[in-house]
Design an enzyme around this catalytic site. Structure first.
Site, PDB file in Angstrom:
ATOM      1  N   LYS A  42       0.818  -1.202   0.000  1.00 35.03           N
ATOM      2  CA  LYS A  42       0.000   0.000   0.000  1.00 35.03           C
ATOM      3  C   LYS A  42       0.861   1.264   0.000  1.00 35.03           C
ATOM      4  O   LYS A  42       0.589   2.224   0.709  1.00 35.03           O
ATOM      5  CB  LYS A  42      -0.942   0.002   1.204  1.00 35.03           C
ATOM      6  CG  LYS A  42      -1.891  -1.197   1.196  1.00 35.03           C
ATOM      7  CD  LYS A  42      -2.884  -1.136   2.322  1.00 35.03           C
ATOM      8  CE  LYS A  42      -3.794  -2.342   2.376  1.00 35.03           C
ATOM      9  NZ  LYS A  42      -4.416  -2.705   1.134  1.00 35.03           N
ATOM     10  N   CYS A  43       1.877   1.270  -0.835  1.00 32.89           N
ATOM     11  CA  CYS A  43       2.854   2.356  -0.895  1.00 32.89           C
ATOM     12  C   CYS A  43       2.798   2.999  -2.278  1.00 32.89           C
ATOM     13  O   CYS A  43       2.451   2.334  -3.261  1.00 32.89           O
ATOM     14  CB  CYS A  43       4.244   1.758  -0.638  1.00 32.89           C
ATOM     15  SG  CYS A  43       5.627   2.898  -0.826  1.00 32.89           S
ATOM     16  N   GLY A  44       3.153   4.252  -2.364  1.00 39.25           N
ATOM     17  CA  GLY A  44       3.226   4.907  -3.664  1.00 39.25           C
ATOM     18  C   GLY A  44       4.230   4.244  -4.590  1.00 39.25           C
ATOM     19  O   GLY A  44       4.141   4.383  -5.812  1.00 39.25           O
ATOM     20  N   LEU A  45       5.181   3.513  -4.022  1.00 44.59           N
ATOM     21  CA  LEU A  45       6.203   2.827  -4.822  1.00 44.59           C
ATOM     22  C   LEU A  45       5.815   1.388  -5.156  1.00 44.59           C
ATOM     23  O   LEU A  45       6.554   0.692  -5.852  1.00 44.59           O
ATOM     24  CB  LEU A  45       7.556   2.843  -4.083  1.00 44.59           C
ATOM     25  CG  LEU A  45       8.123   4.229  -3.778  1.00 44.59           C
ATOM     26  CD1 LEU A  45       9.414   4.120  -2.974  1.00 44.59           C
ATOM     27  CD2 LEU A  45       8.340   5.030  -5.043  1.00 44.59           C
ATOM     28  N   THR A  46       4.659   0.937  -4.693  1.00 43.32           N
ATOM     29  CA  THR A  46       4.213  -0.439  -4.922  1.00 43.32           C
ATOM     30  C   THR A  46       4.248  -0.853  -6.391  1.00 43.32           C
ATOM     31  O   THR A  46       4.567  -2.010  -6.687  1.00 43.32           O
ATOM     32  CB  THR A  46       2.831  -0.678  -4.289  1.00 43.32           C
ATOM     33  OG1 THR A  46       2.946  -0.440  -2.880  1.00 43.32           O
ATOM     34  CG2 THR A  46       2.332  -2.094  -4.518  1.00 43.32           C
TER      35      THR A  46
END
Length: 170
Positions: A42-46
């Site tokens: 659930k990360c912007g970098l996922t």
């Protein structure tokens, strides 16, 4: 690439469990090139999962693997159970590379794998604590850390691909 003192202890000598139980058997990667990445769903970098999977597909037959290490220490961005993480990675990104159990990468509860990785500095000289999800460590065939890449560095960035290919050729 910046180096740091070599303690002689390979990260591949560490015991860690697989995401869905049992030993991840890091010793099985001795003689291979491994990109260790602390991951989160659930990360912007996922979306980097896509690039990691493409690296896996591109180089696996040459003795390379990505090793995903889920971590929930950065704003709770990996809250799921092992089953939820596995399902998300498979269904959303088609991940085929191995994943370990969820661990802590910083602080008093830092997993021994990350004790061995974090002493290595990246090209900008950063060593120590993991800065965010998707920080990457490249381990050479001899079991030593040979490169570290910032979280924002895409898996298929030229510097990552060059480092992986250099280790596979070596």
């Amino acid at each position: 690439m910046t180096t740091t003192e070599n303690t002689g202890a390979s990260p591949l000598d560490v015991e860690i469990n697989a995401l869905q139980g049992g030993s991840a058997g890091l010793s099985q990667y001795a003689g291979k090139v491994v990109l260790v990445v602390n991951v989160a769903s659930k990360c912007g970098l996922t979306p980097q999962y896509s690039g990691l999977e493409r690296l896996q597909e591109r180089y696996a037959e040459r003795g390379f693997t990505v090793l995903g290490v889920p971590c929930n220490q950065f704003m709770g961005q990996e809250p799921g159970s092992a089953e939820e993480i596995a399902e998300f990675c498979s269904a959303t990104y088609g991940v085929t590379f191995p994943m370990t159990e969820k661990v802590e990468v910083n602080g008093e509860g830092r997993h021994p794998l990350y004790e061995r990785l974090t002493g290595f500095a990246d090209a900008e000289g950063h060593s120590g604590d993991i800065r965010w999800n998707f920080e990457k460590f490249l381990i050479g065939r001899d079991g030593t850390v040979v490169a570290r890449f910032a979280p924002q560095t895409e898996p298929e960035a030229a510097e990552v691909v060059t480092a992986v290919e250099g280790q596979l050729a070596g």
